[in-house]
Structures are given as structure tokens and as C-alpha cells.
Scaffold this active site. Structure first.
Site, PDB file in Angstrom:
ATOM      1  N   ASN A   1       0.807  -1.218   0.000  1.00  0.00           N
ATOM      2  CA  ASN A   1       0.000   0.000   0.000  1.00  0.00           C
ATOM      3  C   ASN A   1       0.846   1.277   0.000  1.00  0.00           C
ATOM      4  O   ASN A   1       0.314   2.375  -0.137  1.00  0.00           O
ATOM      5  CB  ASN A   1      -0.949   0.025   1.204  1.00  0.00           C
ATOM      6  N   LYS A   2       2.171   1.135   0.139  1.00  0.00           N
ATOM      7  CA  LYS A   2       3.053   2.300   0.123  1.00  0.00           C
ATOM      8  C   LYS A   2       4.487   1.845  -0.135  1.00  0.00           C
ATOM      9  O   LYS A   2       4.791   0.659  -0.207  1.00  0.00           O
ATOM     10  CB  LYS A   2       2.981   3.047   1.455  1.00  0.00           C
ATOM     11  N   GLY A   3       5.374   2.826  -0.285  1.00  0.00           N
ATOM     12  CA  GLY A   3       6.803   2.557  -0.362  1.00  0.00           C
ATOM     13  C   GLY A   3       7.219   1.668  -1.512  1.00  0.00           C
ATOM     14  O   GLY A   3       6.682   1.734  -2.619  1.00  0.00           O
TER      15      GLY A   3
ATOM     16  N   ARG B   1      -2.606  -4.849   4.665  1.00  0.00           N
ATOM     17  CA  ARG B   1      -3.333  -5.155   5.898  1.00  0.00           C
ATOM     18  C   ARG B   1      -4.473  -4.166   6.110  1.00  0.00           C
ATOM     19  O   ARG B   1      -5.549  -4.533   6.557  1.00  0.00           O
ATOM     20  CB  ARG B   1      -2.356  -5.097   7.076  1.00  0.00           C
TER      21      ARG B   1
ATOM     22  N   ASP C   1      -3.059  -9.679   5.848  1.00  0.00           N
ATOM     23  CA  ASP C   1      -2.218  -9.492   7.028  1.00  0.00           C
ATOM     24  C   ASP C   1      -1.348 -10.731   7.121  1.00  0.00           C
ATOM     25  O   ASP C   1      -1.842 -11.833   7.396  1.00  0.00           O
ATOM     26  CB  ASP C   1      -3.097  -9.337   8.268  1.00  0.00           C
TER      27      ASP C   1
ATOM     28  N   ASN D   1       7.128  -8.649   0.191  1.00  0.00           N
ATOM     29  CA  ASN D   1       7.672  -7.330   0.497  1.00  0.00           C
ATOM     30  C   ASN D   1       7.338  -6.860   1.908  1.00  0.00           C
ATOM     31  O   ASN D   1       8.078  -6.062   2.477  1.00  0.00           O
ATOM     32  CB  ASN D   1       7.123  -6.314  -0.519  1.00  0.00           C
TER      33      ASN D   1
ATOM     34  N   SER E   1      17.542  -7.240   3.029  1.00  0.00           N
ATOM     35  CA  SER E   1      18.251  -6.000   3.366  1.00  0.00           C
ATOM     36  C   SER E   1      19.741  -6.228   3.253  1.00  0.00           C
ATOM     37  O   SER E   1      20.240  -7.305   3.609  1.00  0.00           O
ATOM     38  CB  SER E   1      17.906  -5.576   4.794  1.00  0.00           C
TER      39      SER E   1
ATOM     40  N   TYR F   1      15.692  -6.508  13.497  1.00  0.00           N
ATOM     41  CA  TYR F   1      15.385  -6.368  12.074  1.00  0.00           C
ATOM     42  C   TYR F   1      16.452  -7.045  11.221  1.00  0.00           C
ATOM     43  O   TYR F   1      16.143  -7.849  10.331  1.00  0.00           O
ATOM     44  CB  TYR F   1      15.287  -4.886  11.705  1.00  0.00           C
TER      45      TYR F   1
ATOM     46  N   ASP G   1       8.731   4.706   4.944  1.00  0.00           N
ATOM     47  CA  ASP G   1       8.333   4.885   6.339  1.00  0.00           C
ATOM     48  C   ASP G   1       8.922   3.833   7.267  1.00  0.00           C
ATOM     49  O   ASP G   1       8.557   3.778   8.440  1.00  0.00           O
ATOM     50  CB  ASP G   1       6.808   4.827   6.457  1.00  0.00           C
TER      51      ASP G   1
END
Length: 242
Positions: A12-14, A35, A57, A80, A133, A164, A198
Site C-alpha cells: 500500500n506504500k513505499g 493489511r 495481514d 515485500n 536487506s 530487524y 516509512d
């Protein structure tokens, strides 16, 4: 002709939204997993074309099962969805921060992947891309020369974001073993680089365009049958050290 069908989680973003956007532009049918229904629907409206919202979710088995049932056929899965717990910045990070982080970044990937394996097995060209990452690399993290020369040194020069980073290292191993178990698939991990998303404050202030990272994911999603599998790549196609 039947369109190639892709699912992007956390889209939904990024970076996820950019991946979905670029796949739609490439002519694919894209299911945008989110989600939050409101944010997901807004992202689908913004992207337009053959893009469809699916509530997903990755930490909820009921949500995953419903998404798998709703989508049906699938050729490409891009895992993702990811998160970083605020405050989990060093060896003093709480066990709860590890549990929360691993629930999305590791267990969520396994749960979603396993739920969609039957559909992917029916595809003539199944592809899985796991968004990892560069800070997950054991090779880079233990190489003094790499650590000293790293852009934005704190990420590679200190034990920052231990929950993380270790979750993404675990994801890399999952990528390797799934690729070995499913030789007819092309399954790879991608290090997207520091992007203006974000995920954390540092990324928002220092990161670069998420669309550039998305290009790397889209490239891996459309590999030919002779393409690599079980590998770890940087967004620009460079092979990353495990």
C-alpha cells in the site's frame, strides 16, 4: 492470452507500491496486498490498470487463507511486507521486539509462501522474490573494510536494529533452502538499498527513490527459466555476500 499474475505483500506504500506499479506497467495482473483496506484501496486507485486490492495481514492465518482462496492462480509472489520495531537498536533489544519483528519478517513470509505454493506450482514459470536487506549480510557485517566504507556507516558499523537485521538474515537462509527444495522455481532475495520509505526515520531522511529498488524486484520477478535461483542480489543486480 492469459496475463501473468503477481501478488505483492505490504504494497500500500513505499517499495511495495512501486513494485506493484511497475508490474502493472509491464502488463501483469497485480494483486496488491495490504493489511489496511483503506490504504490498500487508495494505492490501487492511484496505480490504476490491472491492479486489484486484496486484504492480507501476513501475521494472520485466516487473512492469508482468505487471500489465497480469493486470488486462485498465481505466477509471481513478492514477499515485500516487513517491519522494524522502534527502539530495537542494539543488543539490549527486548525479546518481545524480536518476536514482533520475526512474526512479520520471517514467519509471515513462510506462512504466505506456503499458502500460495499450490497456486505457484500450477504456474509454468513460478517466481518468488523476498525483499531482504543489505544489512542482513553476514559477509558485509563481519568485513571490516566493508563496514568502514559503508555509506551511512551506522547501518553497517554498529549493532543497530538487531532484531530487524537478524530477521532478514533468517529470510536469506529461507530463500536459499526454498530454492533448493523447489528447483523448478526461481526464488531470490533482494537488498533494496536505503530508500525514502516509512520503515524508519533514517530511511525517510537519507534514502533514495523507492522506484529504483522496485526495478530490481521486478527484474527478478520476470527472470527466464535459465535465470539464477537461491541468490541474494542488490537492487542494481550486483550479487550480495551472504
Amino acid at each position: 492470452m492469459t496475463s501473468t499474475i503477481a501478488l505483492v505483500t505490504g504494497a500500500n506504500k513505499g517499495i511495495g507500491q512501486e513494485i506493484a506499479r511497475q508490474l502493472v506497467r509491464a502488463g501483469l495482473t497485480v494483486h496488491l496486498g495490504s493489511r489496511d483496506a483503506g490504504r490498500g484501496l487508495r494505492a490501487v486507485e492511484e496505480i490504476g490498470g490491472d491492479c486489484h486490492f486484496v486484504q492480507l495481514d501476513v501475521t494472520d492465518k485466516t487473512s492469508i487463507a482468505a487471500a489465497a482462496s480469493a486470488i486462485g492462480a498465481l505466477d509471481i509472489l513478492i514477499n515485500n511486507a516487513g517491519m522494524m520495531v522502534d527502539g530495537a537498536i542494539g543488543p539490549e533489544a527486548s525479546v518481545d521486539s524480536f518476536r514482533t519483528t520475526y512474526e512479520t519478517n520471517v514467519f509471515g513470509v513462510v506462512a504466505v509462501t506456503n499458502a500460495f505454493l499450490p497456486a505457484l506450482r500450477r504456474s509454468s514459470a513460478p517466481r518468488i522474490v523476498n525483499i531482504s536487506s543489505g544489512t542482513a549480510s553476514l559477509g558485509a557485517s563481519t568485513d571490516e573494510a566493508v563496514r568502514a566504507s559503508a555509506v551511512g556507516a551506522p547501518a553497517m558499523h554498529s549493532p543497530a536494529a538487531v532484531s530487524y537485521r537478524s530477521s532478514k538474515t533468517a529470510l536469506n537462509m529461507i530463500t536459499t533452502l526454498y530454492a533448493q527444495a523447489l528447483p523448478e522455481f526461481r526464488i531470490n532475495a533482494l537488498a533494496p538499498g536505503l530508500r525514502a520509505t516509512d520503515l524508519n526515520g533514517r530511511a525517510r531522511s537519507l534514502g533514495e527513490d523507492p522506484a529504483e529498488a522496485a526495478e530490481g524486484a521486478v527484474r527478478l520477478a520476470q527472470l527466464g527459466d535459465d535465470g539464477p535461483t537461491g541468490a541474494f542480489f542488490s537492487w542494481d543486480g550486483t550479487v550480495m555476500p551472504w
